[in-house]
Design an enzyme around this catalytic site. Structure first.
Site, PDB file in Angstrom:
ATOM      1  N   ASP A   1       3.052   1.131  -4.931  1.00 34.31           N
ATOM      2  CA  ASP A   1       3.819   0.106  -5.635  1.00 34.31           C
ATOM      3  C   ASP A   1       5.213   0.636  -5.974  1.00 34.31           C
ATOM      4  O   ASP A   1       5.565   1.749  -5.605  1.00 34.31           O
ATOM      5  CB  ASP A   1       3.086  -0.328  -6.914  1.00 34.31           C
ATOM      6  CG  ASP A   1       2.935   0.826  -7.901  1.00 34.31           C
ATOM      7  OD1 ASP A   1       2.631   1.944  -7.451  1.00 34.31           O
ATOM      8  OD2 ASP A   1       3.126   0.621  -9.112  1.00 34.31           O
TER       9      ASP A   1
ATOM     10  N   HIS B   1      -2.232   1.778   1.878  1.00 33.28           N
ATOM     11  CA  HIS B   1      -1.783   0.828   0.853  1.00 33.28           C
ATOM     12  C   HIS B   1      -0.468   1.355   0.290  1.00 33.28           C
ATOM     13  O   HIS B   1      -0.440   2.046  -0.735  1.00 33.28           O
ATOM     14  CB  HIS B   1      -2.840   0.662  -0.241  1.00 33.28           C
ATOM     15  CG  HIS B   1      -2.495  -0.434  -1.200  1.00 33.28           C
ATOM     16  ND1 HIS B   1      -2.886  -1.731  -1.020  1.00 33.28           N
ATOM     17  CD2 HIS B   1      -1.752  -0.431  -2.333  1.00 33.28           C
ATOM     18  CE1 HIS B   1      -2.413  -2.482  -2.005  1.00 33.28           C
ATOM     19  NE2 HIS B   1      -1.724  -1.707  -2.818  1.00 33.28           N
TER      20      HIS B   1
ATOM     21  N   ASP C   1      -9.450   2.157   6.481  1.00 33.36           N
ATOM     22  CA  ASP C   1      -8.037   2.293   6.850  1.00 33.36           C
ATOM     23  C   ASP C   1      -7.411   0.917   6.969  1.00 33.36           C
ATOM     24  O   ASP C   1      -7.148   0.418   8.062  1.00 33.36           O
ATOM     25  CB  ASP C   1      -7.909   3.071   8.164  1.00 33.36           C
ATOM     26  CG  ASP C   1      -6.449   3.319   8.522  1.00 33.36           C
ATOM     27  OD1 ASP C   1      -5.572   3.179   7.626  1.00 33.36           O
ATOM     28  OD2 ASP C   1      -6.167   3.634   9.693  1.00 33.36           O
TER      29      ASP C   1
END
Ligand code: CA
Ligand code: CA
Length: 587
Positions: free
Chosen positions: A185, A498, A544
């Site tokens: 993030d 991610h 994954d």
């Protein structure tokens, strides 16, 4: 790493359904460190139990047999819920490119034996931080295919209601630029910066010669400061701005109200806030600034006044924490990003006191440390007492007479011995146990290596080094997923971490050098993922896919022990290239 469930947000976005999937595997192949080994490394591979009794190491290019060995008997490794046979080839030391061959099985992924086997890995693991910098454009000559526009200047950040004080009421605009995006993030968290910076600065403090000869092609390269410290400074400079100059308290995080979608940094343009001063953030700040003041002192010419300023900032933070000893983070109702809340603060007090003590040599801090009552264990972001032990052990020959040096050495050695025992007893030759497959388990393995290496540096006991090597092997491919856990390293490695830039940049390969979180037994994000995990086994609970924020996210605190372990093994492993650096390492 986030405690918040952000599945709904992350995976409600289109990004979860697009990318092609690398089969994550119910792997029945040969598992091996896919980067490879130093000539003097302990070398192990794992082979399915059905294999015949012999293995060979074959040249990856010619197919010629270079070494032959016998497989150990099959043994069940509980975390993978399967039995494997180990292939040891530590005695084989010839540099080259190889595969492990067993009749009836596909050859293993390729790996190298090389005197600089971990140099490129270490460089990439540090450069991953450069790729995660806020507030800077990444130019093609440094970032290659992953060049990008600057995002998040953070020069106009709002003081959130939770952080308001007399000098800075709600809505006050402050400037807190630079810093690293914490993970996948775009937010910046002081608590997680604590252990991260500690580990990077400790790597430099323990192995200065290794880092002094390293050039990473980052924006500051060539400025007279080793690049690992240049990279650390990007986040240290930000952290300094997270301290309220009026009282010394430190804001917990700098954040958007919620998580962004899978967009590039410059596409994330909403308001940013500093949120709530907390005791944990303030003590982590105090510890890191005292440590950084010590480590950066030799670079006065490049950054005049910085080391002194850091020590002043550290002491001011300590004073705030003493006056506010139990301010635990509570997420305001209008903020939805990572919490990093920790209500056990004795370890943070001890770590800050230890860094202040070693930097100042003032016994006041030693008394504050309460050393005999301080536990030691494998560290993590909320559990930082061991960082105090490591710092004290590193400086044990320069401590004041009041310090119990024997106790410091004994605690480190006891933990390393315990971990080495677990490694010895493991059918798979890793220290990881069934209940270590938590969120971010790959970093558990590497923080075990961090502690094993501290033991080895005190005892010279080879099995402690070999057990640390096994942890690096584990994240580089000798694991039950059959994949390396570092982007860009290994024939099979994560393709869909991610990580918002990797997802949104239009470049096929992910941004390189990032360790993903790895198998997580709880499989906490299955609701948001379009495909199932390959197995219920804890050690195979990895996906994954961008959707899997619990197993395939990246994070600054996970990459740090990869930086440390790859440098330490490169320096400490007996062998030609390493011997020179070993002699130069501080012991
Ligand atoms: Ca704690
Ligand atoms: Ca990409």
């Amino acid at each position: 790493m986030k405690r918040l469930a952000w599945a709904a947000l992350a995976c409600a976005l289109q990004a979860c359904s697009t990318a092609p999937i690398t089969p994550a595997a119910g792997v029945q192949g040969i598992q091996v460190n896919q980067v490879g080994f130093l000539p003097g490394s302990a070398k192990w591979a794992a082979v399915p139990e059905t294999a015949s009794g012999a293995f060979s190491i074959v040249d990856a290019n010619s197919g010629r047999v270079a070494h032959r060995g016998t497989l150990a008997p099959p043994r069940r490794w509980e975390p993978a819920q399967e039995a494997l046979r180990l292939a040891e080839f530590s005695s084989f030391t010839s540099p080259g490119e190889y595969r492990v061959h067993v009749d009836g099985l596909p050859d293993s992924p390729r790996f190298a034996i090389a005197p600089d086997a971990y140099a490129a890995l270490n460089a990439a693991a540090i450069r991953a931080y450069t790729y995660n910098r806020a507030g800077i454009e990444l130019a093609p000559q440094q970032a290659g295919a992953w060049a990008r526009t600057a995002g998040h200047p953070d020069t106009r950040v709002l003081v959130h209601a939770s952080a308001a004080g007399p000098g800075r009421p709600e809505g006050t605009v402050i400037s807190a630029p630079k810093g690293w995006y914490d993970a996948g993030d775009y937010n910046k968290y002081v608590v997680n910066s604590g252990i991260t910076l500690y580990t990077l600065l400790a790597a430099y403090e323990h192995f200065p010669a290794f880092f002094q000869q390293q050039s990473l092609n980052i924006p500051e390269s060539g400025n007279g400061i080793p690049d690992v410290l240049n990279e650390a400074l990007w986040n240290l400079d930000w952290m300094l701005a997270m301290q309220d100059p009026a009282d010394g308290g430190v804001y917990h995080k700098l954040t958007s109200p919620g998580f962004d979608g899978a967009v590039m940094p410059h596409q994330s343009t909403g308001p940013r806030y500093v949120v709530m001063k907390t005791t944990a953030a303030t003590l982590d700040f105090a510890a890191v600034m005292a440590q950084a003041s010590r480590v950066l002192a030799p670079f006065e010419a490049q950054r005049p006044g910085l080391a002194a300023r850091m020590l002043v900032a550290s002491k001011a933070a300590w004073a705030w924490a003493k006056a506010h000893p139990a301010v635990v983070y509570h997420q305001p109702s209008d903020i939805h990003t990572g919490g990093y809340d920790d209500d056990q603060l004795g370890d943070e007090f001890a770590w800050a006191a230890a860094e202040l003590y070693v930097t100042t040599r003032d016994d006041t801090w030693l008394s504050a440390l309460k050393l005999s009552a301080l536990p030691i264990d494998v560290p993590g972001w909320p559990n930082v007492g061991s960082l105090a032990w490591i710092t004290l052990a590193q400086h044990r020959l320069q401590l004041t007479p009041a310090a119990d040096r024997a106790l410091i050495e004994r605690r480190i050695v006891e933990l390393a011995a315990k971990l080495a025992d677990a490694w010895s007893a493991s059918p798979y030759r890793v220290a990881l146990q069934n209940d270590d497959f938590i969120w971010g388990s790959n970093a558990v393995a590497l923080n075990q290596a961090l502690m094993l290496i501290q033991g080895y540096r005190l005892t010279g006991e080879r099995r402690q080094l070999d057990a640390a090597q096994a942890a690096l092997d584990y994240v580089l491919g000798r694991n039950a997923t059959g994949s390396s856990m570092v982007t860009g390293f290994g024939e099979r490695s994560p393709r869909h971490p991610h990580h918002r830039p990797s997802e949104a940049d239009g470049v096929d390969a992910p941004v390189p050098g990032f360790l993903v979180g790895g198998p997580y037994a709880n499989q906490g994000d299955t609701k948001g993922c379009p495909l199932p995990y390959p197995s219920k086994a804890p050690a195979k609970s990895w996906l994954d896919h961008f959707c899997s924020y619990t197993t395939n996210e990246v994070a600054i605190n996970w990459n740090a022990p990869l930086v440390y372990a790859s440098a330490a093994l490169q320096v400490l492993t007996p062998g030609a290239r390493s011997a020179r650096l070993s002699a130069l390492a501080t012991r």
